[in-house]
Design a protein around this motif. Structure first.
Motif, PDB file in Angstrom:
ATOM      1  N   PRO A   7       0.809  -1.232   0.000  1.00 56.05           N
ATOM      2  CA  PRO A   7       0.000   0.000   0.000  1.00 56.05           C
ATOM      3  C   PRO A   7       0.836   1.272   0.000  1.00 56.05           C
ATOM      4  CG  PRO A   7      -0.153  -1.097   2.134  1.00 56.05           C
ATOM      5  CD  PRO A   7       0.586  -2.025   1.213  1.00 56.05           C
ATOM      6  N   VAL A   8       1.993   1.247   0.649  1.00 60.77           N
ATOM      7  CA  VAL A   8       2.841   2.442   0.658  1.00 60.77           C
ATOM      8  C   VAL A   8       3.351   2.717  -0.760  1.00 60.77           C
ATOM      9  CG1 VAL A   8       5.026   3.402   1.476  1.00 60.77           C
ATOM     10  CG2 VAL A   8       3.471   2.297   3.092  1.00 60.77           C
ATOM     11  N   ALA A   9       3.844   1.686  -1.426  1.00 63.64           N
ATOM     12  CA  ALA A   9       4.355   1.853  -2.792  1.00 63.64           C
ATOM     13  C   ALA A   9       3.239   2.280  -3.741  1.00 63.64           C
ATOM     14  CB  ALA A   9       5.007   0.558  -3.278  1.00 63.64           C
ATOM     15  N   GLY A  10       2.069   1.660  -3.619  1.00 60.70           N
ATOM     16  CA  GLY A  10       0.937   2.055  -4.458  1.00 60.70           C
ATOM     17  C   GLY A  10       0.510   3.483  -4.208  1.00 60.70           C
ATOM     18  N   GLY A  11       0.491   3.883  -2.944  1.00 56.03           N
ATOM     19  CA  GLY A  11       0.135   5.261  -2.604  1.00 56.03           C
ATOM     20  C   GLY A  11       1.150   6.259  -3.127  1.00 56.03           C
ATOM     21  N   VAL A  12       2.421   5.923  -3.011  1.00 53.10           N
ATOM     22  CA  VAL A  12       3.475   6.799  -3.530  1.00 53.10           C
ATOM     23  C   VAL A  12       3.335   6.941  -5.041  1.00 53.10           C
ATOM     24  CG1 VAL A  12       5.976   6.968  -3.946  1.00 53.10           C
ATOM     25  CG2 VAL A  12       5.111   6.444  -1.651  1.00 53.10           C
ATOM     26  N   ALA A  13       3.072   5.831  -5.734  1.00 56.70           N
ATOM     27  CA  ALA A  13       2.916   5.870  -7.191  1.00 56.70           C
ATOM     28  C   ALA A  13       1.726   6.751  -7.580  1.00 56.70           C
ATOM     29  CB  ALA A  13       2.752   4.463  -7.750  1.00 56.70           C
ATOM     30  N   LEU A  14       0.605   6.534  -6.938  1.00 56.42           N
ATOM     31  CA  LEU A  14      -0.595   7.318  -7.244  1.00 56.42           C
ATOM     32  C   LEU A  14      -0.375   8.801  -6.959  1.00 56.42           C
ATOM     33  CD1 LEU A  14      -3.545   7.597  -8.088  1.00 56.42           C
ATOM     34  CD2 LEU A  14      -4.198   6.863  -5.787  1.00 56.42           C
ATOM     35  N   LEU A  15       0.199   9.115  -5.820  1.00 58.01           N
ATOM     36  CA  LEU A  15       0.445  10.517  -5.471  1.00 58.01           C
ATOM     37  C   LEU A  15       1.467  11.169  -6.406  1.00 58.01           C
ATOM     38  CD1 LEU A  15       0.441  10.410  -1.569  1.00 58.01           C
ATOM     39  CD2 LEU A  15      -1.244  11.493  -3.066  1.00 58.01           C
ATOM     40  N   THR A  16       2.449  10.400  -6.846  1.00 58.38           N
ATOM     41  CA  THR A  16       3.451  10.941  -7.763  1.00 58.38           C
ATOM     42  C   THR A  16       2.814  11.292  -9.098  1.00 58.38           C
ATOM     43  OG1 THR A  16       5.186   9.656  -6.676  1.00 58.38           O
ATOM     44  CG2 THR A  16       5.673  10.498  -8.880  1.00 58.38           C
ATOM     45  N   ILE A  17       2.027  10.388  -9.643  1.00 58.65           N
ATOM     46  CA  ILE A  17       1.363  10.655 -10.928  1.00 58.65           C
ATOM     47  C   ILE A  17       0.381  11.818 -10.783  1.00 58.65           C
ATOM     48  CG2 ILE A  17      -0.186   9.715 -12.695  1.00 58.65           C
ATOM     49  CD1 ILE A  17       1.129   6.968 -12.140  1.00 58.65           C
ATOM     50  N   ALA A  18      -0.354  11.844  -9.685  1.00 55.96           N
ATOM     51  CA  ALA A  18      -1.296  12.943  -9.454  1.00 55.96           C
ATOM     52  C   ALA A  18      -0.551  14.277  -9.319  1.00 55.96           C
ATOM     53  CB  ALA A  18      -2.132  12.672  -8.201  1.00 55.96           C
ATOM     54  N   THR A  19       0.611  14.261  -8.688  1.00 58.20           N
ATOM     55  CA  THR A  19       1.416  15.474  -8.561  1.00 58.20           C
ATOM     56  C   THR A  19       1.885  15.950  -9.929  1.00 58.20           C
ATOM     57  OG1 THR A  19       2.120  14.876  -6.338  1.00 58.20           O
ATOM     58  CG2 THR A  19       3.500  16.467  -7.522  1.00 58.20           C
ATOM     59  N   PHE A  20       2.334  15.017 -10.778  1.00 55.79           N
ATOM     60  CA  PHE A  20       2.724  15.374 -12.146  1.00 55.79           C
ATOM     61  C   PHE A  20       1.550  16.044 -12.865  1.00 55.79           C
ATOM     62  CE2 PHE A  20       5.810  11.492 -12.723  1.00 55.79           C
ATOM     63  CZ  PHE A  20       6.697  12.045 -11.816  1.00 55.79           C
ATOM     64  N   TRP A  21       0.374  15.437 -12.758  1.00 57.60           N
ATOM     65  CA  TRP A  21      -0.807  15.895 -13.491  1.00 57.60           C
ATOM     66  C   TRP A  21      -1.237  17.282 -12.998  1.00 57.60           C
ATOM     67  CZ3 TRP A  21      -5.882  17.343 -13.474  1.00 57.60           C
ATOM     68  CH2 TRP A  21      -6.608  17.130 -14.651  1.00 57.60           C
ATOM     69  N   VAL A  22      -1.358  17.428 -11.685  1.00 59.73           N
ATOM     70  CA  VAL A  22      -1.801  18.706 -11.119  1.00 59.73           C
ATOM     71  C   VAL A  22      -0.781  19.812 -11.408  1.00 59.73           C
ATOM     72  CG1 VAL A  22      -2.293  19.936  -8.951  1.00 59.73           C
ATOM     73  CG2 VAL A  22      -3.289  17.679  -9.375  1.00 59.73           C
ATOM     74  N   LEU A  54       6.077   1.842  -8.556  1.00 55.27           N
ATOM     75  CA  LEU A  54       5.182   0.983  -9.338  1.00 55.27           C
ATOM     76  C   LEU A  54       5.676  -0.458  -9.350  1.00 55.27           C
ATOM     77  CD1 LEU A  54       4.350   3.339 -12.326  1.00 55.27           C
ATOM     78  CD2 LEU A  54       2.727   2.454 -10.640  1.00 55.27           C
ATOM     79  N   ALA A  55       6.989  -0.641  -9.494  1.00 52.50           N
ATOM     80  CA  ALA A  55       7.552  -1.993  -9.496  1.00 52.50           C
ATOM     81  C   ALA A  55       7.323  -2.680  -8.149  1.00 52.50           C
ATOM     82  CB  ALA A  55       9.037  -1.943  -9.828  1.00 52.50           C
ATOM     83  N   ALA A  56       7.525  -1.934  -7.066  1.00 53.43           N
ATOM     84  CA  ALA A  56       7.316  -2.498  -5.730  1.00 53.43           C
ATOM     85  C   ALA A  56       5.846  -2.841  -5.504  1.00 53.43           C
ATOM     86  CB  ALA A  56       7.803  -1.526  -4.660  1.00 53.43           C
ATOM     87  N   ALA A  57       4.954  -1.962  -5.927  1.00 51.87           N
ATOM     88  CA  ALA A  57       3.521  -2.233  -5.770  1.00 51.87           C
ATOM     89  C   ALA A  57       3.110  -3.452  -6.592  1.00 51.87           C
ATOM     90  CB  ALA A  57       2.695  -1.012  -6.174  1.00 51.87           C
ATOM     91  N   GLY A  58       3.572  -3.511  -7.826  1.00 54.81           N
ATOM     92  CA  GLY A  58       3.234  -4.645  -8.682  1.00 54.81           C
ATOM     93  C   GLY A  58       3.819  -5.948  -8.166  1.00 54.81           C
ATOM     94  N   GLY A  59       5.097  -5.912  -7.803  1.00 53.74           N
ATOM     95  CA  GLY A  59       5.753  -7.130  -7.315  1.00 53.74           C
ATOM     96  C   GLY A  59       5.147  -7.648  -6.031  1.00 53.74           C
ATOM     97  N   THR A  60       4.895  -6.763  -5.089  1.00 50.64           N
ATOM     98  CA  THR A  60       4.294  -7.203  -3.828  1.00 50.64           C
ATOM     99  C   THR A  60       2.849  -7.648  -4.038  1.00 50.64           C
ATOM    100  OG1 THR A  60       3.745  -4.907  -3.268  1.00 50.64           O
ATOM    101  CG2 THR A  60       5.792  -5.821  -2.342  1.00 50.64           C
ATOM    102  N   GLY A  61       2.164  -7.023  -4.977  1.00 52.00           N
ATOM    103  CA  GLY A  61       0.804  -7.452  -5.290  1.00 52.00           C
ATOM    104  C   GLY A  61       0.775  -8.878  -5.827  1.00 52.00           C
ATOM    105  N   VAL A  62       1.711  -9.192  -6.700  1.00 53.12           N
ATOM    106  CA  VAL A  62       1.803 -10.556  -7.243  1.00 53.12           C
ATOM    107  C   VAL A  62       2.090 -11.548  -6.120  1.00 53.12           C
ATOM    108  CG1 VAL A  62       3.210 -12.067  -8.704  1.00 53.12           C
ATOM    109  CG2 VAL A  62       2.451  -9.855  -9.584  1.00 53.12           C
ATOM    110  N   LEU A  63       3.045 -11.206  -5.264  1.00 56.46           N
ATOM    111  CA  LEU A  63       3.395 -12.110  -4.161  1.00 56.46           C
ATOM    112  C   LEU A  63       2.237 -12.301  -3.185  1.00 56.46           C
ATOM    113  CD1 LEU A  63       7.046 -10.904  -3.405  1.00 56.46           C
ATOM    114  CD2 LEU A  63       6.352 -13.051  -4.515  1.00 56.46           C
TER     115      LEU A  63
END
Length: 148
Positions: A7-22, A54-63
């Protein structure tokens, strides 16, 4: 550990993309070419945070899924190819192109066409990552599931 990293990695990814967009929208609305150039040339540096997140969120999600592809886990997995493809095929090349154009002071039609594409593609990824976060919160029991 996976239950913390995911969840931390996913949150960081989402917030980073949202920061880019805003940041992009604010800089464009300001009309300041200097601000636009600053934002556009800074965004690629954010990939140093975004890509590992994103890699951490994806990898941990798979595991954590332990091979399951049903229910909300399956729904989250179905979104991931679109998120990754959009990022690799549209967002990263667009950001690099825009950074190059902005650093050269070339705010031409191609710049604004790619900028529009990037904003749409970024909005799609924000939405898909937000849906994945929502479904993750439901899986954890932090949000109630709706029953039809």
């Amino acid at each position: 550990m996976l239950k913390i990293v995911h969840p931390v990695a996913g949150g960081v990814a989402l917030l980073t993309i949202a920061t880019f967009w805003v940041s992009t929208v604010i800089s464009e609305l300001s009309g300041s070419r200097a601000l636009i150039a600053s934002v556009k040339t800074t965004i690629p540096w954010g990939f140093l945070l975004l890509v590992p997140a994103l890699a951490a969120a994806g990898g941990t999600g798979v595991l954590m899924s332990k091979g399951s592809r049903v229910g909300l886990v399956g729904t989250k997995f179905k979104r991931m190819p679109f998120i990754a493809g959009n990022g690799i095929l549209v967002l990263i090349p667009s950001a690099l192109f825009l950074a190059s154009k902005a650093s050269a002071g070339e705010f031409d039609t191609n710049f604004y066409l790619v900028q529009a594409l990037e904003l749409v593609a970024g909005g799609v990824n924000i939405t898909l990552l937000g849906l994945n976060m929502r479904d993750g919160l439901k899986l954890k029991g932090w949000l109630r599931r709706r029953h039809a």
